[in-house]
Design an enzyme around this catalytic site. Structure first.
Site, PDB file in Angstrom:
ATOM      1  N   HIS A   1       0.847  -1.189   0.000  1.00  0.00           N
ATOM      2  CA  HIS A   1       0.000   0.000   0.000  1.00  0.00           C
ATOM      3  C   HIS A   1       0.882   1.239   0.000  1.00  0.00           C
ATOM      4  CE1 HIS A   1       0.823  -1.478   4.121  1.00  0.00           C
ATOM      5  NE2 HIS A   1       1.239  -0.244   4.278  1.00  0.00           N
TER       6      HIS A   1
ATOM      7  N   ARG B   1      13.521  -6.040   3.777  1.00  0.00           N
ATOM      8  CA  ARG B   1      12.543  -6.727   4.613  1.00  0.00           C
ATOM      9  C   ARG B   1      11.211  -6.408   3.929  1.00  0.00           C
ATOM     10  NH1 ARG B   1       7.798  -4.887   7.446  1.00  0.00           N
ATOM     11  NH2 ARG B   1       7.455  -6.168   9.267  1.00  0.00           N
TER      12      ARG B   1
ATOM     13  N   ASP C   1       7.456  -6.047   3.483  1.00  0.00           N
ATOM     14  CA  ASP C   1       6.321  -5.847   4.384  1.00  0.00           C
ATOM     15  C   ASP C   1       5.091  -6.596   3.900  1.00  0.00           C
ATOM     16  OD1 ASP C   1       5.306  -4.242   6.677  1.00  0.00           O
ATOM     17  OD2 ASP C   1       3.977  -3.361   5.179  1.00  0.00           O
TER      18      ASP C   1
ATOM     19  N   GLU D   1       8.110 -10.553   5.829  1.00  0.00           N
ATOM     20  CA  GLU D   1       7.179 -10.516   6.948  1.00  0.00           C
ATOM     21  C   GLU D   1       5.933 -11.266   6.489  1.00  0.00           C
ATOM     22  OE1 GLU D   1       4.293  -7.766   9.669  1.00  0.00           O
ATOM     23  OE2 GLU D   1       4.570  -7.361   7.556  1.00  0.00           O
TER      24      GLU D   1
HETATM   25  C1  GLC Z   1       3.561  -4.570   8.791  1.00  0.00           C
HETATM   26  C2  GLC Z   1       4.411  -3.724   9.701  1.00  0.00           C
HETATM   27  C3  GLC Z   1       3.515  -2.880  10.566  1.00  0.00           C
HETATM   28  C4  GLC Z   1       2.638  -2.021   9.685  1.00  0.00           C
HETATM   29  C5  GLC Z   1       1.906  -2.855   8.646  1.00  0.00           C
HETATM   30  C6  GLC Z   1       1.300  -2.001   7.583  1.00  0.00           C
HETATM   31  O1  GLC Z   1       2.777  -5.465   9.494  1.00  0.00           O
HETATM   32  O2  GLC Z   1       5.256  -4.530  10.457  1.00  0.00           O
HETATM   33  O3  GLC Z   1       4.244  -2.096  11.461  1.00  0.00           O
HETATM   34  O4  GLC Z   1       1.705  -1.335  10.460  1.00  0.00           O
HETATM   35  O5  GLC Z   1       2.766  -3.752   7.987  1.00  0.00           O
HETATM   36  O6  GLC Z   1       2.316  -1.508   6.743  1.00  0.00           O
END
Ligand code: GLC
Length: 543
Positions: free
Chosen positions: A103, A198, A200, A243
Protein backbone atom coordinates in the site's frame (compact mmCIF):
# COMPACT_ATOMS: atom_id res chain seq x y z
CA UNK A 1 28.57 -21.34 -0.95
CA UNK A 2 30.36 -20.12 2.20
CA UNK A 3 29.51 -16.55 1.26
CA UNK A 4 25.79 -16.70 2.00
CA UNK A 5 26.30 -13.96 4.56
CA UNK A 6 22.78 -14.04 6.02
CA UNK A 7 23.20 -17.63 7.21
CA UNK A 8 25.37 -16.51 10.11
CA UNK A 9 24.15 -12.94 10.42
CA UNK A 10 23.01 -11.05 13.50
CA UNK A 11 20.28 -8.66 12.39
CA UNK A 12 19.44 -5.56 14.44
CA UNK A 13 16.34 -3.53 13.66
CA UNK A 14 16.46 0.23 14.07
CA UNK A 15 13.79 2.88 13.86
CA UNK A 16 15.99 5.78 12.73
CA UNK A 17 13.79 8.52 14.14
CA UNK A 18 13.91 6.95 17.64
CA UNK A 19 17.58 5.99 17.70
CA UNK A 20 19.86 9.04 17.92
CA UNK A 21 19.24 12.70 17.18
CA UNK A 22 22.42 14.39 15.97
CA UNK A 23 21.04 17.84 15.03
CA UNK A 24 19.01 18.48 18.17
CA UNK A 25 15.61 18.84 16.49
CA UNK A 26 14.08 16.09 18.62
CA UNK A 27 13.94 13.41 15.91
CA UNK A 28 16.56 10.72 15.37
CA UNK A 29 18.45 10.92 12.08
CA UNK A 30 20.98 9.16 9.84
CA UNK A 31 23.89 11.25 11.12
CA UNK A 32 23.02 10.15 14.66
CA UNK A 33 22.69 6.52 13.65
CA UNK A 34 26.05 6.56 11.84
CA UNK A 35 27.57 8.09 14.96
CA UNK A 36 26.30 5.24 17.16
CA UNK A 37 27.49 2.32 15.06
CA UNK A 38 30.10 1.58 17.72
CA UNK A 39 27.28 0.38 19.99
CA UNK A 40 26.10 -2.05 17.32
CA UNK A 41 29.64 -3.17 16.66
CA UNK A 42 30.18 -3.87 20.36
CA UNK A 43 27.02 -5.95 20.38
CA UNK A 44 28.25 -7.93 17.40
CA UNK A 45 25.61 -6.88 14.87
CA UNK A 46 26.39 -7.77 11.25
CA UNK A 47 23.26 -6.49 9.50
CA UNK A 48 21.05 -3.49 10.23
CA UNK A 49 17.39 -3.55 9.21
CA UNK A 50 15.94 -0.06 8.97
CA UNK A 51 12.25 0.53 9.62
CA UNK A 52 10.77 2.89 6.98
CA UNK A 53 12.61 6.22 6.77
CA UNK A 54 10.92 7.54 3.62
CA UNK A 55 8.84 10.72 3.34
CA UNK A 56 5.58 9.92 5.07
CA UNK A 57 2.74 11.54 7.01
CA UNK A 58 3.84 9.00 9.67
CA UNK A 59 0.39 7.93 10.66
CA UNK A 60 1.64 4.32 10.81
CA UNK A 61 5.22 4.93 11.91
CA UNK A 62 6.33 5.51 8.32
CA UNK A 63 4.65 2.37 6.93
CA UNK A 64 2.48 4.90 5.06
CA UNK A 65 4.87 6.10 2.39
CA UNK A 66 4.32 9.20 0.26
CA UNK A 67 7.58 8.99 -1.74
CA UNK A 68 9.57 5.78 -2.33
CA UNK A 69 12.64 7.55 -3.65
CA UNK A 70 13.48 9.89 -0.80
CA UNK A 71 14.28 10.33 2.87
CA UNK A 72 11.93 11.84 5.43
CA UNK A 73 13.48 15.35 5.73
CA UNK A 74 13.49 15.12 9.53
CA UNK A 75 15.76 12.07 9.28
CA UNK A 76 18.29 13.52 6.86
CA UNK A 77 19.09 13.58 3.16
CA UNK A 78 19.97 10.99 0.57
CA UNK A 79 23.55 12.12 1.09
CA UNK A 80 23.32 11.31 4.81
CA UNK A 81 21.87 7.94 3.90
CA UNK A 82 24.78 7.03 1.65
CA UNK A 83 27.27 8.25 4.27
CA UNK A 84 25.58 5.98 6.79
CA UNK A 85 25.73 3.00 4.42
CA UNK A 86 29.46 3.62 3.95
CA UNK A 87 30.04 3.95 7.70
CA UNK A 88 28.23 0.64 8.26
CA UNK A 89 30.26 -1.00 5.51
CA UNK A 90 33.47 0.19 7.18
CA UNK A 91 32.45 -1.77 10.23
CA UNK A 92 31.53 -4.86 8.30
CA UNK A 93 27.78 -4.34 8.61
CA UNK A 94 25.25 -4.70 5.85
CA UNK A 95 22.02 -2.73 5.68
CA UNK A 96 18.58 -3.91 4.60
CA UNK A 97 15.56 -1.63 4.28
CA UNK A 98 11.81 -2.03 4.50
CA UNK A 99 10.03 -2.53 1.19
CA UNK A 100 6.45 -1.45 1.86
CA UNK A 101 4.60 -1.87 -1.41
CA UNK A 102 1.35 -3.52 -0.40
CA UNK A 103 0.00 0.00 0.00
CA UNK A 104 1.00 3.65 -0.15
CA UNK A 105 -0.03 6.58 1.98
CA UNK A 106 -3.25 8.22 0.80
CA UNK A 107 -1.09 11.35 0.46
CA UNK A 108 1.10 9.70 -2.18
CA UNK A 109 0.84 11.60 -5.50
CA UNK A 110 -0.17 8.32 -7.19
CA UNK A 111 -3.25 8.03 -5.01
CA UNK A 112 -3.98 11.74 -5.30
CA UNK A 113 -3.93 11.40 -9.10
CA UNK A 114 -5.93 8.17 -8.99
CA UNK A 115 -8.74 9.60 -6.88
CA UNK A 116 -8.91 12.90 -8.78
CA UNK A 117 -9.41 11.52 -12.27
CA UNK A 118 -10.96 8.20 -13.36
CA UNK A 119 -8.98 8.46 -16.58
CA UNK A 120 -5.64 8.96 -14.86
CA UNK A 121 -3.11 6.21 -15.63
CA UNK A 122 -2.77 5.93 -11.84
CA UNK A 123 -6.43 5.04 -11.33
CA UNK A 124 -5.72 1.38 -11.94
CA UNK A 125 -2.72 1.46 -9.57
CA UNK A 126 -5.22 1.02 -6.74
CA UNK A 127 -8.15 -1.30 -6.13
CA UNK A 128 -11.56 0.35 -6.71
CA UNK A 129 -15.24 -0.56 -6.63
CA UNK A 130 -18.14 1.60 -7.73
CA UNK A 131 -20.57 -0.11 -5.41
CA UNK A 132 -20.06 -0.77 -1.74
CA UNK A 133 -18.47 -4.23 -1.52
CA UNK A 134 -20.00 -6.92 0.68
CA UNK A 135 -18.44 -7.80 4.01
CA UNK A 136 -16.18 -4.77 4.29
CA UNK A 137 -15.25 -5.75 7.82
CA UNK A 138 -13.88 -9.19 6.90
CA UNK A 139 -10.13 -9.56 7.19
CA UNK A 140 -9.41 -6.48 9.29
CA UNK A 141 -5.76 -6.47 10.43
CA UNK A 142 -6.06 -4.11 13.39
CA UNK A 143 -9.31 -5.05 15.14
CA UNK A 144 -10.58 -2.45 17.55
CA UNK A 145 -8.88 0.38 15.66
CA UNK A 146 -9.54 -0.24 11.99
CA UNK A 147 -13.21 -0.15 10.97
CA UNK A 148 -13.19 -1.80 7.53
CA UNK A 149 -10.97 -2.87 4.65
CA UNK A 150 -12.92 -0.81 2.10
CA UNK A 151 -13.63 2.89 2.42
CA UNK A 152 -15.53 5.35 0.28
CA UNK A 153 -13.53 8.14 -1.26
CA UNK A 154 -15.63 11.23 -1.93
CA UNK A 155 -13.30 12.68 -4.53
CA UNK A 156 -13.16 9.45 -6.53
CA UNK A 157 -16.81 8.70 -5.80
CA UNK A 158 -15.78 5.08 -5.41
CA UNK A 159 -14.70 2.54 -2.80
CA UNK A 160 -11.02 1.68 -2.42
CA UNK A 161 -9.46 -1.28 -0.71
CA UNK A 162 -7.08 -1.01 2.25
CA UNK A 163 -6.00 -4.14 4.11
CA UNK A 164 -4.51 -1.97 6.84
CA UNK A 165 -5.57 1.50 8.02
CA UNK A 166 -7.90 3.66 5.96
CA UNK A 167 -5.05 6.01 5.03
CA UNK A 168 -3.11 3.12 3.41
CA UNK A 169 -4.79 2.36 0.07
CA UNK A 170 -3.66 -0.99 -1.36
CA UNK A 171 -1.69 -0.94 -4.57
CA UNK A 172 -3.11 -3.04 -7.37
CA UNK A 173 -0.20 -5.43 -7.73
CA UNK A 174 -1.89 -7.25 -10.59
CA UNK A 175 -1.23 -4.15 -12.69
CA UNK A 176 2.06 -4.67 -14.62
CA UNK A 177 2.92 -0.96 -14.29
CA UNK A 178 2.75 -1.25 -10.51
CA UNK A 179 4.96 -4.34 -10.56
CA UNK A 180 7.48 -2.51 -12.75
CA UNK A 181 7.51 0.37 -10.31
CA UNK A 182 8.17 -1.99 -7.39
CA UNK A 183 11.26 -3.30 -9.17
CA UNK A 184 12.37 0.25 -9.90
CA UNK A 185 12.11 1.13 -6.21
CA UNK A 186 14.22 -1.90 -5.34
CA UNK A 187 16.77 -1.00 -8.00
CA UNK A 188 17.07 2.51 -6.62
CA UNK A 189 17.93 1.45 -3.06
CA UNK A 190 20.20 -1.35 -4.26
CA UNK A 191 22.13 1.26 -6.24
CA UNK A 192 22.52 3.27 -3.02
CA UNK A 193 24.17 0.30 -1.36
CA UNK A 194 21.58 -1.73 0.51
CA UNK A 195 21.94 -5.51 0.74
CA UNK A 196 18.29 -6.36 0.44
CA UNK A 197 14.83 -5.79 1.80
CA UNK A 198 12.54 -6.73 4.61
CA UNK A 199 9.39 -7.17 2.58
CA UNK A 200 6.32 -5.85 4.38
CA UNK A 201 3.04 -7.74 4.59
CA UNK A 202 3.89 -10.36 1.96
CA UNK A 203 0.69 -12.46 2.18
CA UNK A 204 -1.35 -9.33 1.47
CA UNK A 205 1.01 -8.07 -1.19
CA UNK A 206 0.47 -11.22 -3.22
CA UNK A 207 -3.23 -11.48 -2.48
CA UNK A 208 -4.96 -12.16 -5.79
CA UNK A 209 -6.39 -8.73 -6.37
CA UNK A 210 -7.23 -9.90 -9.86
CA UNK A 211 -10.26 -11.53 -8.29
CA UNK A 212 -11.23 -8.24 -6.77
CA UNK A 213 -10.89 -6.39 -10.05
CA UNK A 214 -12.39 -9.26 -12.09
CA UNK A 215 -9.12 -9.82 -13.94
CA UNK A 216 -7.62 -13.22 -14.62
CA UNK A 217 -5.77 -14.64 -11.67
CA UNK A 218 -2.17 -15.77 -11.94
CA UNK A 219 -0.38 -17.80 -9.28
CA UNK A 220 0.06 -15.12 -6.62
CA UNK A 221 3.49 -16.47 -5.66
CA UNK A 222 4.76 -15.76 -9.17
CA UNK A 223 5.23 -12.17 -8.12
CA UNK A 224 7.74 -13.27 -5.49
CA UNK A 225 9.76 -15.08 -8.14
CA UNK A 226 9.70 -11.94 -10.25
CA UNK A 227 10.99 -9.81 -7.37
CA UNK A 228 13.65 -12.35 -6.51
CA UNK A 229 14.89 -12.68 -10.08
CA UNK A 230 15.20 -8.95 -10.48
CA UNK A 231 17.02 -8.66 -7.17
CA UNK A 232 19.58 -11.31 -7.94
CA UNK A 233 20.30 -9.84 -11.38
CA UNK A 234 20.89 -6.42 -9.88
CA UNK A 235 22.87 -7.52 -6.86
CA UNK A 236 23.86 -11.10 -6.26
CA UNK A 237 24.38 -10.82 -2.51
CA UNK A 238 21.05 -9.13 -1.81
CA UNK A 239 18.36 -10.89 0.20
CA UNK A 240 14.62 -10.74 0.78
CA UNK A 241 13.33 -11.16 4.32
CA UNK A 242 9.59 -11.72 4.34
CA UNK A 243 7.18 -10.52 6.95
CA UNK A 244 4.65 -13.31 6.53
CA UNK A 245 2.60 -14.63 9.41
CA UNK A 246 1.89 -17.90 7.60
CA UNK A 247 1.48 -21.54 8.56
CA UNK A 248 4.30 -24.03 8.13
CA UNK A 249 2.29 -25.67 5.32
CA UNK A 250 2.39 -22.45 3.31
CA UNK A 251 6.07 -21.76 3.88
CA UNK A 252 7.57 -23.81 1.01
CA UNK A 253 5.65 -21.68 -1.51
CA UNK A 254 7.22 -18.56 -0.04
CA UNK A 255 10.75 -19.93 0.04
CA UNK A 256 10.78 -22.01 -3.14
CA UNK A 257 14.18 -23.17 -1.82
CA UNK A 258 15.34 -19.55 -1.65
CA UNK A 259 14.26 -18.76 -5.21
CA UNK A 260 11.54 -16.48 -3.86
CA UNK A 261 12.05 -15.23 -0.32
CA UNK A 262 15.54 -15.77 1.08
CA UNK A 263 14.25 -15.65 4.63
CA UNK A 264 10.83 -15.72 6.27
CA UNK A 265 10.14 -14.67 9.86
CA UNK A 266 9.08 -17.66 11.93
CA UNK A 267 5.90 -16.26 13.47
CA UNK A 268 4.58 -19.72 14.37
CA UNK A 269 7.76 -20.59 16.28
CA UNK A 270 7.77 -17.18 17.98
CA UNK A 271 4.33 -17.80 19.48
CA UNK A 272 5.20 -21.32 20.60
CA UNK A 273 8.40 -19.92 22.14
CA UNK A 274 6.43 -17.47 24.28
CA UNK A 275 3.92 -20.17 25.19
CA UNK A 276 6.86 -22.30 26.34
CA UNK A 277 8.31 -19.45 28.38
CA UNK A 278 4.88 -18.76 29.92
CA UNK A 279 4.34 -22.40 30.84
CA UNK A 280 7.88 -23.12 31.97
CA UNK A 281 8.20 -26.08 29.63
CA UNK A 282 10.01 -26.50 26.34
CA UNK A 283 7.34 -28.80 24.90
CA UNK A 284 5.41 -26.34 22.65
CA UNK A 285 8.60 -24.93 21.13
CA UNK A 286 10.07 -28.39 20.66
CA UNK A 287 6.93 -29.55 18.86
CA UNK A 288 6.91 -26.55 16.53
CA UNK A 289 10.63 -26.89 15.78
CA UNK A 290 10.03 -30.52 14.88
CA UNK A 291 7.14 -29.55 12.60
CA UNK A 292 8.90 -26.62 10.95
CA UNK A 293 9.82 -27.36 7.35
CA UNK A 294 13.45 -26.98 6.30
CA UNK A 295 13.56 -24.07 3.83
CA UNK A 296 15.84 -26.03 1.43
CA UNK A 297 18.35 -24.54 -0.96
CA UNK A 298 19.36 -21.02 -0.03
CA UNK A 299 16.34 -20.39 2.20
CA UNK A 300 16.61 -19.68 5.89
CA UNK A 301 14.19 -18.95 8.73
CA UNK A 302 14.52 -15.66 10.60
CA UNK A 303 13.88 -15.90 14.34
CA UNK A 304 13.07 -13.16 16.83
CA UNK A 305 11.81 -12.45 20.32
CA UNK A 306 10.22 -9.04 19.85
CA UNK A 307 9.89 -6.57 17.00
CA UNK A 308 8.44 -3.12 16.36
CA UNK A 309 4.87 -4.45 16.32
CA UNK A 310 2.80 -6.19 18.94
CA UNK A 311 3.77 -9.67 20.12
CA UNK A 312 1.20 -11.38 17.91
CA UNK A 313 -0.27 -14.44 19.65
CA UNK A 314 -3.12 -14.81 17.18
CA UNK A 315 -2.20 -18.35 16.16
CA UNK A 316 -2.49 -19.76 19.66
CA UNK A 317 -5.71 -21.17 21.04
CA UNK A 318 -7.67 -18.84 23.27
CA UNK A 319 -6.57 -20.74 26.35
CA UNK A 320 -2.90 -20.67 25.32
CA UNK A 321 -3.12 -16.96 24.58
CA UNK A 322 -4.67 -16.32 27.99
CA UNK A 323 -1.75 -18.15 29.58
CA UNK A 324 0.68 -15.86 27.77
CA UNK A 325 -1.39 -12.81 28.68
CA UNK A 326 -1.46 -13.70 32.36
CA UNK A 327 2.30 -14.43 32.40
CA UNK A 328 3.44 -11.44 30.36
CA UNK A 329 0.70 -8.82 30.13
CA UNK A 330 -2.29 -9.28 32.44
CA UNK A 331 -3.48 -5.67 32.28
CA UNK A 332 -5.94 -5.11 29.39
CA UNK A 333 -3.98 -1.98 28.47
CA UNK A 334 -0.96 -4.20 27.72
CA UNK A 335 -3.04 -6.18 25.23
CA UNK A 336 -3.95 -5.17 21.71
CA UNK A 337 -6.00 -6.18 18.63
CA UNK A 338 -7.58 -9.08 20.59
CA UNK A 339 -4.45 -11.11 19.95
CA UNK A 340 -1.24 -9.58 21.20
CA UNK A 341 0.87 -7.70 23.68
CA UNK A 342 2.25 -4.21 23.17
CA UNK A 343 5.15 -4.73 25.52
CA UNK A 344 8.93 -4.90 25.36
CA UNK A 345 10.74 -8.10 26.22
CA UNK A 346 12.34 -6.87 29.45
CA UNK A 347 9.13 -5.60 30.99
CA UNK A 348 7.30 -8.80 30.09
CA UNK A 349 9.77 -10.52 32.41
CA UNK A 350 9.48 -7.69 34.92
CA UNK A 351 13.18 -7.03 34.41
CA UNK A 352 14.22 -10.50 35.65
CA UNK A 353 17.69 -10.74 34.10
CA UNK A 354 18.01 -14.48 34.65
CA UNK A 355 14.98 -15.21 32.52
CA UNK A 356 15.83 -12.50 30.00
CA UNK A 357 19.30 -13.91 29.42
CA UNK A 358 17.87 -17.35 28.94
CA UNK A 359 15.42 -15.98 26.36
CA UNK A 360 18.22 -14.22 24.47
CA UNK A 361 20.49 -17.26 24.57
CA UNK A 362 17.60 -19.32 23.25
CA UNK A 363 16.98 -16.86 20.42
CA UNK A 364 20.61 -17.13 19.36
CA UNK A 365 20.62 -20.92 19.67
CA UNK A 366 17.58 -21.47 17.47
CA UNK A 367 18.22 -22.64 13.93
CA UNK A 368 17.80 -19.59 11.70
CA UNK A 369 18.99 -16.00 11.61
CA UNK A 370 18.31 -13.99 14.79
CA UNK A 371 16.74 -10.53 14.56
CA UNK A 372 16.99 -8.17 17.55
CA UNK A 373 14.77 -5.12 18.19
CA UNK A 374 16.84 -2.08 19.21
CA UNK A 375 16.87 -1.41 22.94
CA UNK A 376 16.14 -5.01 23.93
CA UNK A 377 19.89 -5.58 24.30
CA UNK A 378 19.91 -3.17 27.25
CA UNK A 379 16.54 -4.27 28.61
CA UNK A 380 14.36 -1.25 27.76
CA UNK A 381 10.69 -1.19 28.77
CA UNK A 382 7.59 0.22 27.07
CA UNK A 383 5.41 3.31 27.54
CA UNK A 384 1.79 2.20 27.77
CA UNK A 385 0.62 5.81 27.67
CA UNK A 386 1.44 5.85 23.95
CA UNK A 387 -1.17 4.59 21.47
CA UNK A 388 -1.16 1.06 20.04
CA UNK A 389 2.28 -0.28 19.04
CA UNK A 390 4.00 3.06 19.64
CA UNK A 391 4.44 1.79 23.21
CA UNK A 392 7.51 -0.25 22.20
CA UNK A 393 9.07 2.43 19.97
CA UNK A 394 10.31 4.96 22.53
CA UNK A 395 13.73 6.59 21.94
CA UNK A 396 16.89 4.60 22.58
CA UNK A 397 18.19 5.13 26.11
CA UNK A 398 21.84 6.05 25.71
CA UNK A 399 22.78 7.56 29.05
CA UNK A 400 21.40 9.02 32.30
CA UNK A 401 21.75 12.52 30.82
CA UNK A 402 19.02 14.88 29.53
CA UNK A 403 16.54 12.96 27.34
CA UNK A 404 18.51 9.79 27.99
CA UNK A 405 21.27 11.12 25.73
CA UNK A 406 18.96 10.68 22.72
CA UNK A 407 18.53 14.37 21.88
CA UNK A 408 19.49 17.85 23.07
CA UNK A 409 16.08 19.21 22.10
CA UNK A 410 13.64 20.37 24.76
CA UNK A 411 11.66 17.45 26.12
CA UNK A 412 8.39 18.60 24.54
CA UNK A 413 9.94 18.62 21.04
CA UNK A 414 10.87 14.92 21.01
CA UNK A 415 9.50 12.60 18.34
CA UNK A 416 8.31 10.39 21.20
CA UNK A 417 8.78 10.71 24.95
CA UNK A 418 11.64 8.95 26.68
CA UNK A 419 10.81 6.52 29.46
CA UNK A 420 11.77 8.66 32.46
CA UNK A 421 9.93 7.00 35.32
CA UNK A 422 10.03 3.67 37.07
CA UNK A 423 12.62 0.93 36.94
CA UNK A 424 12.91 0.99 33.14
CA UNK A 425 13.61 4.72 33.01
CA UNK A 426 16.76 5.91 31.28
CA UNK A 427 18.19 6.84 34.68
CA UNK A 428 18.49 3.11 35.43
CA UNK A 429 18.46 1.44 32.02
CA UNK A 430 20.85 2.92 29.49
CA UNK A 431 23.66 1.92 27.15
CA UNK A 432 26.41 4.05 28.75
CA UNK A 433 26.13 2.52 32.20
CA UNK A 434 25.92 -1.00 30.84
CA UNK A 435 28.87 -0.64 28.49
CA UNK A 436 31.03 0.53 31.40
CA UNK A 437 30.26 -2.47 33.58
CA UNK A 438 31.59 -5.81 32.46
CA UNK A 439 28.89 -7.73 34.34
CA UNK A 440 26.00 -5.81 32.78
CA UNK A 441 23.09 -7.23 30.83
CA UNK A 442 24.45 -5.70 27.62
CA UNK A 443 27.79 -7.48 27.96
CA UNK A 444 26.05 -10.78 28.69
CA UNK A 445 24.07 -10.41 25.45
CA UNK A 446 27.20 -9.36 23.52
CA UNK A 447 28.97 -12.51 24.80
CA UNK A 448 26.07 -14.61 23.54
CA UNK A 449 26.21 -12.92 20.15
CA UNK A 450 29.90 -13.66 20.02
CA UNK A 451 29.29 -17.33 20.87
CA UNK A 452 26.69 -17.47 18.16
CA UNK A 453 28.96 -15.87 15.56
CA UNK A 454 31.65 -18.40 16.31
CA UNK A 455 29.12 -21.23 15.93
CA UNK A 456 28.25 -21.19 12.24
CA UNK A 457 26.85 -24.70 12.82
CA UNK A 458 23.71 -23.09 14.28
CA UNK A 459 22.98 -20.89 11.27
CA UNK A 460 24.19 -23.24 8.58
CA UNK A 461 23.69 -26.71 9.94
CA UNK A 462 20.67 -28.90 10.30
CA UNK A 463 19.30 -29.09 13.80
CA UNK A 464 18.54 -32.18 15.80
CA UNK A 465 16.39 -32.06 18.92
CA UNK A 466 17.92 -34.29 21.58
CA UNK A 467 15.47 -36.00 23.90
CA UNK A 468 16.96 -35.99 27.40
CA UNK A 469 13.73 -37.22 28.95
CA UNK A 470 12.74 -33.87 30.46
CA UNK A 471 10.08 -31.61 28.98
CA UNK A 472 11.44 -28.59 30.75
CA UNK A 473 14.72 -28.72 28.86
CA UNK A 474 15.43 -27.91 25.24
CA UNK A 475 18.64 -29.53 24.02
CA UNK A 476 19.62 -28.85 20.42
CA UNK A 477 22.49 -30.18 18.39
CA UNK A 478 23.69 -28.52 15.19
CA UNK A 479 26.23 -30.04 12.86
CA UNK A 480 28.00 -28.48 9.96
CA UNK A 481 31.16 -29.47 8.12
CA UNK A 482 32.17 -32.10 10.63
CA UNK A 483 31.73 -29.82 13.63
CA UNK A 484 29.02 -29.87 16.21
CA UNK A 485 27.56 -27.50 18.78
CA UNK A 486 25.08 -28.46 21.50
CA UNK A 487 22.95 -25.92 23.34
CA UNK A 488 20.77 -26.54 26.38
CA UNK A 489 18.10 -24.30 27.90
CA UNK A 490 16.21 -24.78 31.13
CA UNK A 491 12.63 -23.46 31.01
CA UNK A 492 12.01 -24.28 34.66
CA UNK A 493 12.68 -22.22 37.76
CA UNK A 494 14.61 -25.04 39.41
CA UNK A 495 18.04 -26.58 38.80
CA UNK A 496 18.24 -29.42 36.29
CA UNK A 497 20.79 -31.87 35.04
CA UNK A 498 21.02 -34.36 32.22
CA UNK A 499 23.37 -36.73 30.45
CA UNK A 500 24.17 -36.80 26.76
CA UNK A 501 23.94 -40.45 25.84
CA UNK A 502 25.63 -40.04 22.50
CA UNK A 503 28.28 -42.25 20.99
CA UNK A 504 30.09 -39.65 18.94
CA UNK A 505 30.88 -37.21 21.77
CA UNK A 506 34.32 -37.57 23.33
CA UNK A 507 34.91 -34.15 24.73
CA UNK A 508 32.65 -31.20 25.49
CA UNK A 509 34.04 -27.71 25.60
CA UNK A 510 31.85 -25.07 27.27
CA UNK A 511 31.52 -21.94 25.13
CA UNK A 512 28.89 -20.07 27.03
CA UNK A 513 27.11 -20.63 30.30
CA UNK A 514 25.35 -18.71 33.04
CA UNK A 515 26.87 -20.95 35.69
CA UNK A 516 29.97 -19.58 37.44
CA UNK A 517 31.38 -23.08 38.00
CA UNK A 518 30.73 -24.33 34.48
CA UNK A 519 28.03 -26.73 33.36
CA UNK A 520 29.94 -29.99 33.31
CA UNK A 521 30.08 -32.07 36.45
CA UNK A 522 32.61 -34.81 37.22
CA UNK A 523 30.66 -37.72 35.77
CA UNK A 524 29.83 -36.00 32.52
CA UNK A 525 26.55 -34.76 33.86
CA UNK A 526 25.48 -31.37 32.54
CA UNK A 527 23.98 -29.11 35.18
CA UNK A 528 21.80 -26.08 34.54
CA UNK A 529 20.69 -23.51 37.09
CA UNK A 530 17.06 -22.32 37.22
CA UNK A 531 16.37 -20.80 33.79
CA UNK A 532 19.98 -21.64 32.98
CA UNK A 533 21.62 -22.23 29.62
CA UNK A 534 24.84 -23.53 28.18
CA UNK A 535 26.53 -23.85 24.81
CA UNK A 536 28.98 -26.70 24.28
CA UNK A 537 31.30 -27.47 21.43
CA UNK A 538 31.85 -31.17 20.81
CA UNK A 539 35.24 -32.77 20.40
CA UNK A 540 37.50 -29.79 20.82
CA UNK A 541 38.19 -26.85 18.57
CA UNK A 542 36.31 -26.13 15.39
CA UNK A 543 38.08 -27.53 12.37
C1 GLC B 1 3.56 -4.57 8.79
C2 GLC B 1 4.41 -3.72 9.70
C3 GLC B 1 3.52 -2.88 10.57
C4 GLC B 1 2.64 -2.02 9.68
C5 GLC B 1 1.91 -2.85 8.65
C6 GLC B 1 1.30 -2.00 7.58
O1 GLC B 1 2.78 -5.47 9.49
O2 GLC B 1 5.26 -4.53 10.46
O3 GLC B 1 4.24 -2.10 11.46
O4 GLC B 1 1.70 -1.33 10.46
O5 GLC B 1 2.77 -3.75 7.99
O6 GLC B 1 2.32 -1.51 6.74
Amino acid sequence: MANLWYKNAIVYCVDVKSFMDANGDGTGDFVGLADRLDHLERLGVTCIWLNPFYPSPRRDNGYDISDYYGIDPALGTLGDFVEFIEAAKDRGMRVIVDLVVNHTSDEHPWFQAARADPNSPYRDWYVWRDEKPDNITDGIVFPGVQKAIWSYDRTAKAWYMHRFYKFQPDLNTTNPAVRQEILKIMGFWLALGVSGFRVDAVPFLIEPRGVLTDKPVVDPHAMLTEIHDFLSWRKAEAILLAEANISYEEAPDYFAAGDRMTMVFDFVGNQQLFLSLARGTAAPLRRSLAARPEPQGMGQWAVFLRNHDELNLGNLTEQEREQCFSAFGPDPNMQIYDRGLRRRLASMFNGDQTRLKMAFSLLLALPGTPVIWYGDEIGMGEDLALPEREAVRTPMQWSPRHNGGFSDAPKDRLVRPLIDRGKFSYHHVNAAMQTQHRNSFFHAIADMVSARRSSPEVGWGGVEIIDVGDDELLVLSSRWRGNRVITAHNFAGEPKSFHLADEGIEELMPMLTDSPTGPIEGDGEIALSPYGYCWLRCNGERR
